[in-house]
Structure formats: structure tokens, C-alpha cells
Design an enzyme around this catalytic site. Structure first.
Site, PDB file in Angstrom:
ATOM      1  CE1 TYR A  32      -4.338   0.522  -0.543  1.00 35.59           C
ATOM      2  CE2 TYR A  32      -3.806   2.522   0.662  1.00 35.59           C
ATOM      3  CZ  TYR A  32      -4.650   1.806  -0.149  1.00 35.59           C
ATOM      4  OH  TYR A  32      -5.812   2.374  -0.598  1.00 35.59           O
ATOM      5  CG  HIS A  34       2.850   6.092   1.871  1.00 40.46           C
ATOM      6  ND1 HIS A  34       4.085   6.574   2.203  1.00 40.46           N
ATOM      7  CD2 HIS A  34       2.497   5.251   2.878  1.00 40.46           C
ATOM      8  CE1 HIS A  34       4.467   6.084   3.357  1.00 40.46           C
ATOM      9  NE2 HIS A  34       3.528   5.255   3.789  1.00 40.46           N
ATOM     10  CD  GLU A  35       4.505  10.607  -3.611  1.00 43.62           C
ATOM     11  OE1 GLU A  35       5.694  10.850  -3.856  1.00 43.62           O
ATOM     12  OE2 GLU A  35       3.712  10.160  -4.465  1.00 43.62           O
ATOM     13  CG  HIS A  37       6.283   2.788   1.066  1.00 41.40           C
ATOM     14  ND1 HIS A  37       4.947   3.036   1.269  1.00 41.40           N
ATOM     15  CD2 HIS A  37       6.678   1.973   2.071  1.00 41.40           C
ATOM     16  CE1 HIS A  37       4.545   2.392   2.354  1.00 41.40           C
ATOM     17  NE2 HIS A  37       5.568   1.747   2.863  1.00 41.40           N
ATOM     18  N   GLY A 147      12.170   4.181   6.661  1.00 38.29           N
ATOM     19  CA  GLY A 147      11.636   5.511   6.925  1.00 38.29           C
ATOM     20  C   GLY A 147      11.858   5.915   8.382  1.00 38.29           C
ATOM     21  CE  LYS A 149       4.709   6.755   9.227  1.00 41.22           C
ATOM     22  NZ  LYS A 149       4.210   5.788  10.227  1.00 41.22           N
ATOM     23  CG  ASP A 150       7.642   3.146  10.910  1.00 37.41           C
ATOM     24  OD1 ASP A 150       6.679   3.463  11.617  1.00 37.41           O
ATOM     25  OD2 ASP A 150       7.524   2.853   9.711  1.00 37.41           O
ATOM     26  CB  SER A 185       1.014   6.487   7.952  1.00 34.54           C
ATOM     27  OG  SER A 185       0.552   5.229   8.396  1.00 34.54           O
ATOM     28  NE  ARG A 187      -0.211   1.222  11.147  1.00 32.55           N
ATOM     29  CZ  ARG A 187      -0.576   0.041  11.598  1.00 32.55           C
ATOM     30  NH1 ARG A 187      -1.825  -0.174  11.914  1.00 32.55           N
ATOM     31  NH2 ARG A 187       0.293  -0.929  11.732  1.00 32.55           N
TER      32      ARG A 187
HETATM   33  O1  PAF Z   1       7.978  -0.890   8.219  1.00 31.63           O
HETATM   34  C1  PAF Z   1       7.394  -1.857   7.715  1.00 31.63           C
HETATM   35  O2  PAF Z   1       6.627  -1.713   6.745  1.00 31.63           O
HETATM   36  C2  PAF Z   1       7.577  -3.232   8.300  1.00 31.63           C
HETATM   37  O3  PAF Z   1       7.733  -3.175   9.690  1.00 31.63           O
HETATM   38  C3  PAF Z   1       8.736  -4.010   7.653  1.00 31.63           C
HETATM   39  C4  PAF Z   1      10.054  -3.320   7.904  1.00 31.63           C
HETATM   40  C5  PAF Z   1       8.497  -4.135   6.163  1.00 31.63           C
HETATM   41  C6  PAF Z   1       8.823  -5.410   8.247  1.00 31.63           C
HETATM   42  O4  PAF Z   1       7.650  -6.122   8.018  1.00 31.63           O
END
Ligand code: PAF
Length: 291
Positions: A32, A34-35, A37, A147, A149-150, A185, A187
Site C-alpha cells: 500500500y 505511498h510517497e 516508500h 523511513g 517515521k518508524d 502512512s 494507515r
Molecule cells: O515498516 C514496515 O513496513 C515493516 O515493519 C517491515 C520493515 C516491512 C517489516 O515487516
């Protein structure tokens, strides 16, 4: 672009890349796209001969089945984006392909996870490091892109790479934001219209915390937290999961003057839990991770 759903085929593809002596950048995702990624992919393309992306919604990292069910999926859309962005190969395995039988080995993350998302999502980072260990072994990348953000995930992946001696360079990439500051995100699509409008206040609350640090050389951690919490209480209807201010990347509450810091927030809305953060040096200036 090649679409590969079997581990053995992916390994063959990777073998041919290595045989040609090409460098390989890898962007693991749950789809899914987005920008945010796309920014990771752009960065990976700049610095590698070949770019691989994985799209796999990893059940192991969801501690609530409703969250796993609600996670948005649209592979055809993802495939279009990846093709347009010039990705060389997408690894899109099924759950059975990745987890054909019950695992005999469990990974346990013992540091950097008793705070932030780790404390409110037990088992989450164990699931993340398990799938990443498998993906790193299958894809054997030279560089990986995550990213900011995480940010806690970045801190945990940093420890994973270091502790397990993966020969991989970790590249955190700046958070991409909507015009009003909301961090992108997957989400966000689960927000109602009014939640979406007020969600921009999450970033504003972090800026208030940063402003206090910038203006107070002897700032105190508990004050940063209080300022952000008070702002959120006044400006959002979402339920605050956490607000914290910690050293980065160690994620400790004992903050030394030499340490970079993270100020981070998580908020529950009806069908989405949103997170955001700023990574700053001790004086409050953006270190990396936000544009
Ligand atoms: O950040 C995510 O999308 C997930 O935690 C990852 C790194 C792909 C692992 O499933």
C-alpha cells in the site's frame, strides 16, 4: 520489473545480481505504497545498481488480529508504482511461503523496545526482526532503506544488523509529510474526514516540544512531554497512546548532553493508530528524519 513470489526464485535472481558484481539496495515494505516508500526507493536507486522491494504484510508483527485485517492491501496498485519508479524486482511472497510451518526459533529483542511502540505493542518488534532476518538472508542486500517515521524500528534494525553481523548498511530516510505536516502512512486511509483534519496537530505538537528545547538550553525531559501532551489534549480527539522524549538510538530516558534525542507521539483514532517523531540534537536542531 520482475515480480517474484517464491524464495528459491528470489535467491536465483539475487545470485545473478551478485555474479555480475552489481550493488543491491533493498526496501522492505508491507505494501500500500505511498510517497514515503517512494522516497526510500528514490534513495535506493541513487546509490545502487539494482533495487529490490518486498511487499509482505507480516502477520508476526501484528499483536491484534483486527489491525492485521484492517491493514490496507492493493498489490496491483503497488506493482504499478514500483514499475513506474524503475524498481528491478519486487518480492511478493505469500504467508505460507514465508512461514511454511511453525517457527522453532523465536527472536527476542531485549533493548530499545521497552518504550514507545514496543511497550504498547508487545511482540511487535520480535515479529519485525524475525521477518527482516529472513528477508535479509533471502535478498542479501548491500544497503537497506527505512523511513524515519518508524524511528524505533530504525533503532531496532540498527541493533539487529550490528548484533547479528549482517554486512548491510542501514540508511534512515526523512519522513515525508503532507502539506499540513501529517506524516505519510498507509494507515492514514483509515482516518475519518474529521480525524484526518485534526491529525495535522500531531506534527504541531512535536514542533511545540522542539520549540521549548530550542528556547531552553537547560530543558527538562518531563517538561517536553507535558508541553506535547497538553497540546494534544487541547487539539485532538484521538486517545494519546504515548508521548516521550528519549536518547536516540539507545532509547533511554537518561539523556546525556552529548546524545541526540527523539521526541515521539502515538495517537489512537477509531480505526488507525498514528505515530510521529522528531530526531534532534541536544540543542533541539533537527538531526535527520524530517523535511
Ligand atoms: O515498516 C514496515 O513496513 C515493516 O515493519 C517491515 C520493515 C516491512 C517489516 O515487516
Amino acid at each position: 520489473m520482475k515480480v517474484i513470489d517464491k524464495i528459491v526464485e528470489m535467491k536465483q535472481f539475487i545470485y545473478s545480481v551478485k555474479e555480475k558484481g552489481q550493488s543491491l539496495g533493498f526496501v522492505p515494505t508491507m505494501g500500500y505504497l505511498h510517497e514515503g516508500h517512494r522516497a526510500l526507493i528514490k534513495e535506493a536507486k541513487k546509490h545502487n545498481d539494482v533495487v529490490a522491494v518486498s511487499v509482505f504484510v507480516n502477520p508476526l508483527q501484528f499483536n491484534q488480529s483486527s489491525d492485521l485485517e484492517q491493514y490496507p492491501r492493493d498489490f496491483l496498485r503497488d506493482e504499478n508504482i514500483l514499475t513506474n519508479d524503475g524498481v528491478d524486482v519486487v518480492f511478493y511472497p505469500s504467508v505460507d511461503e514465508m512461514y511454511p510451518n511453525e517457527l522453532s526459533i523465536e527472536m527476542n529483542v531485549v533493548k530499545r523496545t521497552n518504550v514507545l511502540c514496543g511497550s504498547s505493542r508487545p511482540g511487535h518488534f520480535e515479529g519485525v526482526v524475525t521477518v527482516l532476518t529472513k528477508l535479509f538472508n533471502i535478498v542479501q542486500p548491500d544497503q537497506v532503506y527505512f523511513g524515519s517515521k518508524d524511528a524505533q524500528q530504525v533503532a531496532v534494525v540498527d541493533a539487529l544488523i550490528h548484533d547479528l553481523n549482517f554486512d548491510i548498511r542501514l540508511n534512515p530516510v526523512s519522513t515525508v509529510r503532507e502539506k499540513d505536516g501529517l506524516a505519510l502512512s498507509s494507515r492514514n486511509v483509515n482516518l475519518t474526514t474529521s480525524e484526518r483534519t485534526e491529525a495535522s496537530e500531531i506534527f504541531q505538537s512535536l514542533l511545540k516540544g522542539q520549540e521549548y528545547i530550542l528556547n531552553n538550553p537547560n530543558w527538562e525531559r518531563h517538561q517536553v512531554i507535558e508541553i506535547i501532551k497538553n497540546y494534544l489534549d487541547e487539539h485532538t480527539t484521538g486517545k494519546v497512546d504515548y508521548v516521550d522524549c528519549l536518547s536516540f538510538p539507545n532509547l533511554l530516558d537518561d539523556i546525556d548532553k552529548n546524545h541526540d534525542i527523539i521526541i515521539a507521539v502515538a495517537i489512537y483514532y477509531q480505526k488507525a493508530r498514528l505515530i510521529d517523531n522528531l530526531i534532534l540534537n541536544h540543542n533541539g536542531f533537527i538531526k535527520y528524519g524530517s523535511e
